[in-house]
Motif scaffolding. Sequence first.
Motif, PDB file in Angstrom:
ATOM      1  N   LEU A  38     -40.216 -15.654 -79.335  1.00 38.28           N
ATOM      2  CA  LEU A  38     -38.851 -15.192 -79.038  1.00 38.28           C
ATOM      3  C   LEU A  38     -38.407 -14.076 -79.967  1.00 38.28           C
ATOM      4  N   ASN A  40     -34.880 -11.894 -81.001  1.00 36.33           N
ATOM      5  CA  ASN A  40     -33.447 -11.650 -80.747  1.00 36.33           C
ATOM      6  C   ASN A  40     -32.993 -10.372 -81.446  1.00 36.33           C
ATOM      7  N   THR A  63     -40.671 -20.128 -77.565  1.00 33.19           N
ATOM      8  CA  THR A  63     -39.764 -19.254 -76.811  1.00 33.19           C
ATOM      9  C   THR A  63     -38.348 -19.804 -76.911  1.00 33.19           C
ATOM     10  N   HIS A  65     -35.065 -20.570 -80.143  1.00 27.41           N
ATOM     11  CA  HIS A  65     -34.673 -20.171 -81.499  1.00 27.41           C
ATOM     12  C   HIS A  65     -35.266 -21.140 -82.513  1.00 27.41           C
ATOM     13  N   GLU A 305     -33.539 -21.805 -72.613  1.00 25.09           N
ATOM     14  CA  GLU A 305     -34.176 -20.536 -72.237  1.00 25.09           C
ATOM     15  C   GLU A 305     -35.278 -20.755 -71.191  1.00 25.09           C
ATOM     16  N   TRP A 315     -43.520 -15.652 -74.013  1.00 25.79           N
ATOM     17  CA  TRP A 315     -42.665 -14.684 -74.721  1.00 25.79           C
ATOM     18  C   TRP A 315     -41.308 -14.643 -74.041  1.00 25.79           C
ATOM     19  N   ILE A 316     -40.304 -14.160 -74.781  1.00 28.92           N
ATOM     20  CA  ILE A 316     -38.969 -14.030 -74.176  1.00 28.92           C
ATOM     21  C   ILE A 316     -38.143 -12.971 -74.918  1.00 28.92           C
ATOM     22  N   HIS A 317     -37.442 -12.181 -74.166  1.00 28.64           N
ATOM     23  CA  HIS A 317     -36.464 -11.176 -74.633  1.00 28.64           C
ATOM     24  C   HIS A 317     -37.091  -9.869 -75.131  1.00 28.64           C
TER      25      HIS A 317
END
Length: 479
Positions: A38, A40, A63, A65, A305, A315-317
């Motif tokens: 992840l 941010n 993925t 926080h 998420e 994966w994310i963001h």
Amino acid sequence: MTEIDFFKKASEEAERNRHLVQQDPYRLKYHLMPPVGLLNDPNGLIQFNGVYHVFYQWNPFDTAHGAKYWGHYTSRDLVHWKEEPVALAPDQWYDRNGCYSGSAIEYEGKLYLFYTGNVKTEDGRRETYQCLAVSEDGIHFAKKGPVLELPERYTAHFRDPKVWEKDGHFYMVVGAQTPNQEGAAVLFASKDLYHWEEQGKIAGASMNGLEDFGYMWECPDLFELDGQEILLVSPQGLEPSGFEYHNLFQSGYFAGKLDYEKAIFKHGSFVELDRGFDFYAPQTFKDDSGRRILYGWMGMTDEDESSQPTVPYRWIHALTMPRVLEMINGRLIQKPVKELKKLRKDKMELQNMEISGESLQLDGLSGKTAELMLESLKNVRGMFKIDFRNEASLTYNPDQKEIQLQRRNVKTGMQESRTCKISSLSELHVFMDQSSLEIFINGGEEVFTARYFPDPEDETIFFSGDAGFSVSMWNLEDK
Ligand code: FRU
């Protein structure tokens, strides 16, 4: 574990998953993303010895926080990026639950990173330390530990130091919460970057006519643009009002004048920076050519998420594209940096189009990773709409003077929209990547940023309504 073990584990995780991550049809082509896990906030933005550095909040192992690292990319042109080793890992007592967001400054040839050491104690309390790490080469950082403890008068929601220099003094602004749960921005000063003194709260509830304005302000940034000071903040806890504040958390700015001596900031009202769905925690830096460049997190906090289609690919963001800020007639304008033109290929051009009716596909205009420029928009009657890949659409209503972005919410499957007022529509500049849209209205007067997840094969773009315009389109795949 030693510091080396932390670094090794993160890079092994990235290597182990690299193939899987690359298989994702929604993996973006020209945006910064985490190699795995992840991402941010953007952190520590700077041009140091000619090289652009972008750090980011990174959880390599999930993925979701968690205990954040600082991931790191470098570039010479803001277009081609190199993945660097982890810059900071949560490996010390004062940052063991996360090296949270912060900023970078150059001093006497060295790169200084300021960040928040996030600690959760065994009895569930939060501790926060504003910490320093220093580097000679911009790649390897030596932690110097906390340089600022939590002052009285604020809760432990006190974080995200942004540091800058003015007239031989250093300043830091920190995002804070008062004991009665009000968000605030607090100013500190230092002569040597190691010792900091509080100057005062410069913005928050009950100041400059602000009433209730959220329970916490995250990720502040303060800089001068066109003779004014701009304070960017990301307030949490604003209630939706009219077309404003419809995302979970907001990002925007106050423009005004900061008296550094008295720590008094006289400012106007809060203006949202982006009108879309996925934009948060933006930060800026001034590059060697004097431009004020902004990156935002192209995402939004979400307790769950798991419904994002990229999660099965681990994966994310992503971050937004870099955008240049300018102040024009008292308004903050955002424009894509000109370097992005390097990505352009295969230009298509249609001059003086007149459309009338339902859902037209225009000759040669289709794509997933493309830049679309509509200019000389005129004679818009009724409404004018562009459908992107049957998954999101932009509609302009000239009677109401409203522009609206619609998309399907991946969690609920329902349509959702964000709207803002504009005085007229003359230009639309759209950046499409595999699963993102960034739409600049009238030369960057308003911007809509969103992730969207169309059928990966769908490349259609439909136009409907009555309007005249000229359009250019480029493919942006950087092969
Ligand atoms: C904003 C934020 C910051 C914090 C960081 C942690 O998205 O909550 O306030 O430093 O993310 O990852």
